[in-house]
Design a protein around this motif. Structure first.
Motif, PDB file in Angstrom:
ATOM      1  N   ILE A 192      19.516  21.324  55.876  1.00 23.22           N
ATOM      2  CA  ILE A 192      20.529  21.007  54.851  1.00 23.22           C
ATOM      3  C   ILE A 192      21.407  19.858  55.325  1.00 23.22           C
ATOM      4  CG2 ILE A 192      22.548  21.891  53.610  1.00 23.22           C
ATOM      5  CD1 ILE A 192      21.257  24.632  53.596  1.00 23.22           C
ATOM      6  N   GLN A 193      21.811  19.894  56.609  1.00 25.36           N
ATOM      7  CA  GLN A 193      22.643  18.817  57.138  1.00 25.36           C
ATOM      8  C   GLN A 193      21.890  17.490  57.146  1.00 25.36           C
ATOM      9  OE1 GLN A 193      23.685  20.649  60.932  1.00 25.36           O
ATOM     10  NE2 GLN A 193      25.820  20.898  60.276  1.00 25.36           N
ATOM     11  N   LEU A 194      20.598  17.540  57.472  1.00 24.24           N
ATOM     12  CA  LEU A 194      19.789  16.322  57.438  1.00 24.24           C
ATOM     13  C   LEU A 194      19.754  15.718  56.039  1.00 24.24           C
ATOM     14  CD1 LEU A 194      16.700  17.156  59.705  1.00 24.24           C
ATOM     15  CD2 LEU A 194      18.295  15.251  60.008  1.00 24.24           C
ATOM     16  N   GLN A 195      19.600  16.570  55.021  1.00 23.32           N
ATOM     17  CA  GLN A 195      19.554  16.099  53.644  1.00 23.32           C
ATOM     18  C   GLN A 195      20.902  15.517  53.221  1.00 23.32           C
ATOM     19  OE1 GLN A 195      16.842  15.779  51.707  1.00 23.32           O
ATOM     20  NE2 GLN A 195      18.215  14.724  50.289  1.00 23.32           N
ATOM     21  N   ASP A 196      21.989  16.219  53.613  1.00 22.13           N
ATOM     22  CA  ASP A 196      23.326  15.719  53.283  1.00 22.13           C
ATOM     23  C   ASP A 196      23.596  14.383  53.960  1.00 22.13           C
ATOM     24  OD1 ASP A 196      23.761  17.904  51.733  1.00 22.13           O
ATOM     25  OD2 ASP A 196      25.134  18.926  53.107  1.00 22.13           O
ATOM     26  N   ASN A 197      23.207  14.273  55.228  1.00 23.90           N
ATOM     27  CA  ASN A 197      23.425  13.023  55.964  1.00 23.90           C
ATOM     28  C   ASN A 197      22.652  11.879  55.322  1.00 23.90           C
ATOM     29  OD1 ASN A 197      24.734  12.028  58.573  1.00 23.90           O
ATOM     30  ND2 ASN A 197      22.668  11.218  58.787  1.00 23.90           N
ATOM     31  N   TYR A 528      37.239  10.793  50.655  1.00 20.97           N
ATOM     32  CA  TYR A 528      36.574  12.021  51.087  1.00 20.97           C
ATOM     33  C   TYR A 528      36.197  11.885  52.559  1.00 20.97           C
ATOM     34  CZ  TYR A 528      33.145  15.729  51.680  1.00 20.97           C
ATOM     35  OH  TYR A 528      32.465  16.828  52.135  1.00 20.97           O
ATOM     36  N   SER A 529      36.487  12.907  53.347  1.00 20.64           N
ATOM     37  CA  SER A 529      36.150  12.908  54.777  1.00 20.64           C
ATOM     38  C   SER A 529      35.024  13.901  55.032  1.00 20.64           C
ATOM     39  CB  SER A 529      37.379  13.298  55.609  1.00 20.64           C
ATOM     40  OG  SER A 529      38.441  12.383  55.396  1.00 20.64           O
ATOM     41  N   VAL A 530      33.978  13.435  55.671  1.00 25.72           N
ATOM     42  CA  VAL A 530      32.826  14.287  55.971  1.00 25.72           C
ATOM     43  C   VAL A 530      33.175  15.223  57.124  1.00 25.72           C
ATOM     44  CG1 VAL A 530      30.438  14.338  56.764  1.00 25.72           C
ATOM     45  CG2 VAL A 530      31.188  12.548  55.176  1.00 25.72           C
ATOM     46  N   ASP A 531      32.922  16.507  56.927  1.00 27.12           N
ATOM     47  CA  ASP A 531      33.122  17.514  57.968  1.00 27.12           C
ATOM     48  C   ASP A 531      31.810  18.252  58.164  1.00 27.12           C
ATOM     49  OD1 ASP A 531      33.908  19.422  59.735  1.00 27.12           O
ATOM     50  OD2 ASP A 531      35.450  20.342  58.462  1.00 27.12           O
ATOM     51  N   GLU A 532      31.152  17.981  59.316  1.00 29.33           N
ATOM     52  CA  GLU A 532      29.841  18.585  59.555  1.00 29.33           C
ATOM     53  C   GLU A 532      29.914  20.094  59.742  1.00 29.33           C
ATOM     54  OE1 GLU A 532      31.319  17.024  63.544  1.00 29.33           O
ATOM     55  OE2 GLU A 532      31.424  16.526  61.432  1.00 29.33           O
ATOM     56  N   LEU A 533      31.141  20.620  59.995  1.00 32.80           N
ATOM     57  CA  LEU A 533      31.295  22.060  60.196  1.00 32.80           C
ATOM     58  C   LEU A 533      31.605  22.793  58.900  1.00 32.80           C
ATOM     59  CD1 LEU A 533      33.402  22.000  63.505  1.00 32.80           C
ATOM     60  CD2 LEU A 533      30.916  22.233  63.238  1.00 32.80           C
ATOM     61  N   GLU A 534      31.717  22.044  57.807  1.00 33.16           N
ATOM     62  CA  GLU A 534      32.022  22.658  56.514  1.00 33.16           C
ATOM     63  C   GLU A 534      30.884  23.605  56.120  1.00 33.16           C
ATOM     64  OE1 GLU A 534      33.834  21.115  52.251  1.00 33.16           O
ATOM     65  OE2 GLU A 534      32.636  19.775  53.486  1.00 33.16           O
ATOM     66  N   SER A 535      31.263  24.844  55.760  1.00 30.12           N
ATOM     67  CA  SER A 535      30.245  25.867  55.468  1.00 30.12           C
ATOM     68  C   SER A 535      29.482  25.572  54.184  1.00 30.12           C
ATOM     69  CB  SER A 535      30.909  27.245  55.388  1.00 30.12           C
ATOM     70  OG  SER A 535      31.926  27.238  54.393  1.00 30.12           O
ATOM     71  N   HIS A 536      30.183  25.019  53.184  1.00 28.01           N
ATOM     72  CA  HIS A 536      29.534  24.749  51.899  1.00 28.01           C
ATOM     73  C   HIS A 536      29.576  23.258  51.609  1.00 28.01           C
ATOM     74  CE1 HIS A 536      28.158  25.304  47.804  1.00 28.01           C
ATOM     75  NE2 HIS A 536      29.206  24.608  47.380  1.00 28.01           N
ATOM     76  N   SER A 537      28.421  22.653  51.488  1.00 31.47           N
ATOM     77  CA  SER A 537      28.354  21.222  51.211  1.00 31.47           C
ATOM     78  C   SER A 537      28.672  20.947  49.744  1.00 31.47           C
ATOM     79  CB  SER A 537      26.961  20.692  51.538  1.00 31.47           C
ATOM     80  OG  SER A 537      26.806  19.375  51.048  1.00 31.47           O
ATOM     81  N   PRO A 538      29.551  19.980  49.463  1.00 28.87           N
ATOM     82  CA  PRO A 538      29.852  19.629  48.074  1.00 28.87           C
ATOM     83  C   PRO A 538      28.660  19.013  47.357  1.00 28.87           C
ATOM     84  CG  PRO A 538      30.844  18.050  49.566  1.00 28.87           C
ATOM     85  CD  PRO A 538      30.313  19.148  50.418  1.00 28.87           C
TER      86      PRO A 538
END
Length: 613
Positions: A192-197, A528-538
């Protein structure tokens, strides 16, 4: 628009940590400048003629607000430090698994900027410290750094195009960029993080691919001539890169006399965005997509400029699949407070304000300010049926005011002869073409006076009679508004077809791609500030079944209706029944989709616009 803050200079020590950018593209260092009202920009180039400075505080300690200027890097000798010569217009970027090296390519230059990819520390060194194994590529500047899910990224300029010169300064357009990850691998990210990035990188690249990043290594494009005349020579030597809507430069000739004519439009980075998702003003009085345009003339060492600005109340106009959504006025907000904040800042920056074509005569009178005047002009009524000649009514109405506001003029000796005392503000709810036409006519009238005073035009000569220059002038202003020549000419059948096609493209973008575009701008500007520790991706917003089901039903029903028409049944009544059934099904589904239009459009996900309107 805001003025810059005042602050002392603090040189970067031999080793310093670059704060992580958790909001927007952040420059590696900040140039402190005098407190002057100045238009906003989106980035600066890695150049010198200033001092290399550490950021005042880590962006980790707070959410960084969008600055008036997104800084770049500059350097100069400081007491107790090694001199770093980065005044070159070309650099070499060297990459190893551990570090980035930026080397000035001037003859005799020996300094190298080193950025540690793990600790993010910045150090100044010499060329001999660059490992032979480093991967090398020429670059033309550093735009800044940004923090995404995978960590920090360095954005560098890899291609540039020369736009022209004025006052012996070369103006460039940055045309290509590289986005370089500090991390050597992405194994630390989940799927999920890879896709968001990947999505965030696509947003950054979308903004970088927008046409209009201009810079000069020797001239400050972010200020008007008049503002620069009030600064020190040291300040004027600072190099900057600016996100400008357009810059046009031409060497023109009238009566055998050659002069440079320049048109610069500067877009504010406060409340920037796409057409329908950013409207009106915010609580601090920043108007949506504010633009300052400066017209400059340079002849025989003399320089003249004329500056203008670009409905400052709380309103919105959300896409809902309709061709033109209904504008909504916020009934709870204090419109007068935002309106006053906006014009208070404008008066400080520009002086007197002449407001044209704003439907806020009552609000202007409520300000009770002698610095603000309101001129009512119904463009649609006065110029219907393409009666552009009737714009002379407006010009006659404001002629005395324009003469009073004057323009800025510096003689060949560098002495200020006249100052511009104010600007014209023209607004139209949804037609940039109309505001651009009005501003171009006001600018032409000012240019006429300037050229006569400089001796280019003879007494009694009209600028519009100079056919060659008039063509250049109209095309430049049309480009400035990203509009067609129909503003001032005859609309042909080909023009109508082109208008129709452009309308279809605009409709598609407004409803099905502007959400992504708005998110890209918000991410780039730091809204908007990216937070990789955010539990729910916008970015992961679940869609209701109707988003998929209703369009499929409508397409199937419409297709069946066409098939029934092409493949007639045994009797006409049977055919009619099938056609009516599938026709009603397709129309009914379409109406349901239209009724729930806001649920089907591509809306921004990173910043809730309803909360900041």
């Amino acid at each position: 628009m805001r003025g810059g803050g005042r602050g002392g200079r603090c040189g970067l020590p031999a080793s310093g940590r670059v704060p992580e950018s958790r909001g927007g593209v952040l420059g590696v260092g900040i140039l402190r400048t005098p407190r002057l009202p100045r238009p906003e920009l989106l980035a600066r180039e890695l150049v010198s003629s200033g001092r290399l400075e550490a950021l005042p505080q880590s962006s980790q300690s707070r959410k960084r607000q969008p600055p008036a200027f997104l800084p770049g890097l500059a350097s100069a000798p400081t007491a107790g430090q090694r001199s770093c010569r980065l005044a070159s217009s070309t650099f070499c970027r060297h990459i190893t698994p551990e570090k980035f090296y930026v080397e000035a390519c001037d003859d005799g230059a020996d300094d190298v900027l080193i950025i540690d990819r793990v600790s993010t520390e910045v150090t100044l060194s010499v060329k001999k410290d660059i490992p032979p194994s480093a991967v090398t590529r020429p670059i033309f500047g550093i735009l800044g750094t940004i923090h995404l899910v995978a960590g920090n990224y360095l954005i560098v300029i890899t291609k540039k195009t020369k736009i022209g010169e004025f006052f012996s300064h070369v103006i460039w357009k940055a045309t290509d960029f590289d986005v370089l990850s500090y991390k050597k691998t992405m194994l630390h990210l989940t799927d999920i993080q890879l896709q968001d990035n990947k999505t965030f990188l696509a947003m950054i690249n979308h903004v970088l691919n927008m046409d209009g990043f201009y810079f000069s290594t020797t001239y400050d494009l972010t200020h008007t001539l008049q503002r620069l005349s009030n600064t020190s020579p040291e300040f004027q030597e600072m190099s900057l890169l600016e996100r400008i809507s357009v810059i046009t430069m031409h060497t023109c000739s009238i009566n055998g006399k050659y002069f440079d004519w320049i048109l610069i439009s500067r877009r504010s980075c406060f409340r920037a965005g796409v057409r329908y998702y950013v409207r009106g003003i915010d609580s601090e009085g920043h108007a949506a997509n504010f633009v300052e345009t400066e017209q400059i003339v340079h002849y025989n060492g003399s320089r003249a400029s004329f500056t203008r600005g670009s409905i400052p109340v709380f309103w919105s106009q959300r896409p809902n699949l309709k061709y033109k959504p209904v504008p909504l006025i916020n009934k709870v907000a204090n419109h007068m407070d935002g309106f006053q904040r906006h014009f208070d800042s404008q008066v400080i920056i520009y002086g007197k304000q002449v407001i044209i074509n704003l439907a806020f005569a009552t609000m202007v009178s409520s300000l009770a300010s002698g610095m603000i005047r309101y001129i009512a002009f119904d463009f649609h009524k006065e110029c219907k049926n393409m009666r552009w000649d009737r714009l002379s009514i407006l010009l006659d109405q404001v002629a005395e005011m324009q003469d009073e506001l004057s323009y800025f003029l510096v003689d060949a000796a560098g002495m200020v002869v006249t100052n511009q005392e104010g600007v014209f503000r023209s607004n139209c709810m949804d037609c940039l073409d109309r505001t651009n036409v009005i501003q171009s006519l006001l600018a032409r009238r000012s240019l006429q006076a300037q050229l006569q005073r400089l001796g280019v035009l003879h007494v009694g000569q009209k600028l519009e009679e100079q056919d060659e220059f008039e063509k250049i002038y109209k095309n430049a202003w049309a480009d400035n508004a990203n509009a067609c020549a129909k503003q001032t000419g005859k609309r042909t059948q080909l023009g109508l077809i082109k208008d129709g096609w452009n309308s279809l493209i605009r409709y598609y973008k407004n409803n099905f791609s502007d959400g992504f575009r708005q998110d890209s701008i918000d991410l780039f500007l730091g809204n908007y500030s990216v937070d990789e520790l955010e539990s729910h991706s916008p970015l992961s917003v679940p869609r209701d079944l109707k988003f998929l089901a209703l369009p499929i039903i409508m397409v199937v029903a419409f297709s069946m209706c066409i098939i029934c028409l092409l493949m007639a049944g045994d009797t006409w009544t049977e055919t009619l029944a099938y056609v009516l059934f599938w026709g009603v099904a397709s129309i009914g589904t379409f109406l349901i989709i239209l009724y729930n239009g806001k649920d089907f459009v591509d809306a921004p996900r990173l910043v809730q616009k309803e909360k900041i309107d």
